[in-house]
Design a protein around this motif. Sequence first.
Motif, PDB file in Angstrom:
ATOM      1  N   UNK A  20       0.962  -0.983  -0.003  1.00 20.21           N
ATOM      2  CA  UNK A  20       0.025   0.132  -0.148  1.00 20.21           C
ATOM      3  C   UNK A  20       0.881   1.271  -0.143  1.00 20.21           C
ATOM      4  N   UNK A  21       1.390   1.775  -1.178  1.00 23.30           N
ATOM      5  CA  UNK A  21       2.188   2.837  -1.372  1.00 23.30           C
ATOM      6  C   UNK A  21       1.529   4.093  -1.428  1.00 23.30           C
ATOM      7  N   UNK A  22       0.578   4.182  -2.212  1.00 18.29           N
ATOM      8  CA  UNK A  22      -0.166   5.557  -2.657  1.00 18.29           C
ATOM      9  C   UNK A  22      -1.215   5.608  -1.779  1.00 18.29           C
ATOM     10  N   UNK A  23      -1.686   6.869  -1.426  1.00 22.29           N
ATOM     11  CA  UNK A  23      -2.588   7.354  -0.468  1.00 22.29           C
ATOM     12  C   UNK A  23      -3.172   8.625  -0.765  1.00 22.29           C
ATOM     13  N   UNK A  24      -4.437   9.059  -0.500  1.00 21.58           N
ATOM     14  CA  UNK A  24      -4.989  10.004  -0.493  1.00 21.58           C
ATOM     15  C   UNK A  24      -5.251  10.863   0.917  1.00 21.58           C
ATOM     16  N   UNK A  25      -4.513  11.984   0.855  1.00 16.19           N
ATOM     17  CA  UNK A  25      -4.437  12.849   2.236  1.00 16.19           C
ATOM     18  C   UNK A  25      -5.431  14.153   1.848  1.00 16.19           C
ATOM     19  N   UNK A  26      -6.188  14.478   2.752  1.00 16.99           N
ATOM     20  CA  UNK A  26      -7.027  15.576   2.995  1.00 16.99           C
ATOM     21  C   UNK A  26      -7.162  16.407   4.217  1.00 16.99           C
ATOM     22  N   UNK A  27      -7.351  17.457   4.396  1.00 18.62           N
ATOM     23  CA  UNK A  27      -7.468  18.315   5.497  1.00 18.62           C
ATOM     24  C   UNK A  27      -8.852  18.195   6.196  1.00 18.62           C
ATOM     25  N   UNK A  28      -8.800  18.454   7.310  1.00 20.39           N
ATOM     26  CA  UNK A  28     -10.485  18.453   8.196  1.00 20.39           C
ATOM     27  C   UNK A  28     -11.268  19.324   7.330  1.00 20.39           C
ATOM     28  N   UNK A  29     -10.864  20.640   6.837  1.00 19.44           N
ATOM     29  CA  UNK A  29     -11.793  21.289   5.980  1.00 19.44           C
ATOM     30  C   UNK A  29     -12.302  20.739   4.723  1.00 19.44           C
ATOM     31  N   UNK A  30     -11.617  19.762   4.252  1.00 21.17           N
ATOM     32  CA  UNK A  30     -12.314  19.077   3.034  1.00 21.17           C
ATOM     33  C   UNK A  30     -13.309  18.179   3.395  1.00 21.17           C
ATOM     34  N   UNK A  31     -13.156  17.446   4.605  1.00 24.41           N
ATOM     35  CA  UNK A  31     -14.239  16.951   5.172  1.00 24.41           C
ATOM     36  C   UNK A  31     -15.532  17.627   5.599  1.00 24.41           C
ATOM     37  N   UNK A  32     -15.241  18.580   6.041  1.00 23.29           N
ATOM     38  CA  UNK A  32     -16.432  19.585   6.353  1.00 23.29           C
ATOM     39  C   UNK A  32     -17.266  19.768   5.043  1.00 23.29           C
ATOM     40  N   UNK A  33     -16.609  20.491   3.946  1.00 23.34           N
ATOM     41  CA  UNK A  33     -17.225  20.768   2.685  1.00 23.34           C
ATOM     42  C   UNK A  33     -17.763  19.667   2.169  1.00 23.34           C
ATOM     43  N   UNK A  34     -16.981  18.453   1.845  1.00 19.56           N
ATOM     44  CA  UNK A  34     -17.201  17.202   1.232  1.00 19.56           C
ATOM     45  C   UNK A  34     -17.606  16.050   2.134  1.00 19.56           C
ATOM     46  N   UNK A  35     -18.491  15.888   3.056  1.00 15.47           N
ATOM     47  CA  UNK A  35     -18.403  14.974   3.942  1.00 15.47           C
ATOM     48  C   UNK A  35     -18.724  13.502   3.345  1.00 15.47           C
ATOM     49  N   UNK A  36     -19.216  13.555   1.980  1.00 20.55           N
ATOM     50  CA  UNK A  36     -19.519  12.220   1.338  1.00 20.55           C
ATOM     51  C   UNK A  36     -18.398  11.712   0.511  1.00 20.55           C
ATOM     52  N   UNK A  37     -17.358  12.463   0.509  1.00 17.44           N
ATOM     53  CA  UNK A  37     -16.222  12.272  -0.322  1.00 17.44           C
ATOM     54  C   UNK A  37     -15.677  11.060  -0.013  1.00 17.44           C
ATOM     55  N   UNK A  38     -15.049  10.307  -1.142  1.00 17.15           N
ATOM     56  CA  UNK A  38     -14.008   8.827  -0.457  1.00 17.15           C
ATOM     57  C   UNK A  38     -13.258   8.790  -1.874  1.00 17.15           C
ATOM     58  N   UNK A  39     -12.379   7.886  -1.502  1.00 16.13           N
ATOM     59  CA  UNK A  39     -11.177   7.516  -2.319  1.00 16.13           C
ATOM     60  C   UNK A  39     -11.446   6.305  -2.802  1.00 16.13           C
ATOM     61  N   UNK A  40     -11.467   5.677  -4.237  1.00 17.94           N
ATOM     62  CA  UNK A  40     -11.578   4.551  -4.756  1.00 17.94           C
ATOM     63  C   UNK A  40     -10.197   4.253  -5.437  1.00 17.94           C
ATOM     64  N   UNK A  41      -9.690   3.188  -5.222  1.00 24.62           N
ATOM     65  CA  UNK A  41      -8.412   2.541  -5.933  1.00 24.62           C
ATOM     66  C   UNK A  41      -9.167   1.703  -7.084  1.00 24.62           C
ATOM     67  N   UNK A  42      -8.648   2.361  -8.286  1.00 28.57           N
ATOM     68  CA  UNK A  42      -9.168   1.807  -9.548  1.00 28.57           C
ATOM     69  C   UNK A  42      -8.263   0.443  -9.994  1.00 28.57           C
ATOM     70  N   UNK A  43      -8.704  -0.343 -11.118  1.00 30.52           N
ATOM     71  CA  UNK A  43      -7.865  -1.171 -11.674  1.00 30.52           C
ATOM     72  C   UNK A  43      -6.757  -0.475 -12.284  1.00 30.52           C
ATOM     73  N   UNK A  44      -5.420  -1.144 -12.137  1.00 34.30           N
ATOM     74  CA  UNK A  44      -4.175  -0.464 -12.417  1.00 34.30           C
ATOM     75  C   UNK A  44      -3.977  -0.867 -14.037  1.00 34.30           C
ATOM     76  N   UNK A  45      -4.911  -1.657 -14.807  1.00 36.75           N
ATOM     77  CA  UNK A  45      -4.558  -1.780 -16.059  1.00 36.75           C
ATOM     78  C   UNK A  45      -3.231  -2.460 -16.359  1.00 36.75           C
TER      79      UNK A  45
END
Length: 257
Positions: A20-45
């Motif tokens: 698990x090398x790659x990650x998505x980092x967000x600030x608390x303000x992001x979660x306040x504005x976009x509470x339903x947001x999420x990160x999805x790992x896609x198939x790498x092809x």
Amino acid sequence: MGSEFTWSNKQGSEIRTWARLDRVLVKPAWLTIFPASYALSMPPGPSDHYPLMVSLAPASPIKRRFSFLNAWKDHPNYQGLIQTAWNTPCYGTPIGQLEDCQKELQADLFSPLLIEKEKHLSNQYVKLCMTEVDILFQKAKVNNINKGDCSKHAIRRHQSTIGMINDKDGITGYGIANVNEAFVDYYTSLLGRKINVAPISDIVFSSGPGVSDEAGVKLIAPVTREEIRRALFSISPNKSPGRMGFLLVFSRKTGIL
């Protein structure tokens, strides 16, 4: 969401490594504005990294409805075509097959069967991508050649026209008639007079570099098909197409000149 791991070394099942090398980092303000947001790992092809896609809200799947064109029923081979198509297995697009295999692989990370299937589908997809690149490259090159030739012709037409000239007396003349007259006067005075020129001494020829008898025979020998082949094969395979529209890569692969 998606795969637990975001990288693999794409090796066989005995030495396959997941991390698990790659990650998505967000600030608390992001979660306040976009509470339903999420990160999805896609198939790498064909890549060894799983791309991460950030979505602001759960997406509703779009179902595209198949539409049957009624005019198809009037085709003379309608029944046969439908029967053939209906009984033909459908596996999806090459990238779709690869991504489906990689999704199955997440349930059994070290399955030898799925890993070999992934490698086969990945190699197949990469080859198709390279073929597409070759096609696009050739289309772009031909398009640029055609447009470039038009531009060159326009520039040549513009540059080949002399609108004004100074004659031997320094008087400026305008228009094609005056330009022609100035050229004729100049070359008449230049070529219409005799100038004493000393003959060239044979010593100049004998003392300078010369061509051997063997080289002279080669220079006047007929051009062979093998010489043409070597000359053509020494050029880049993606050079401009000839009169028949074939690039040199065609001759290199087929041997047809």
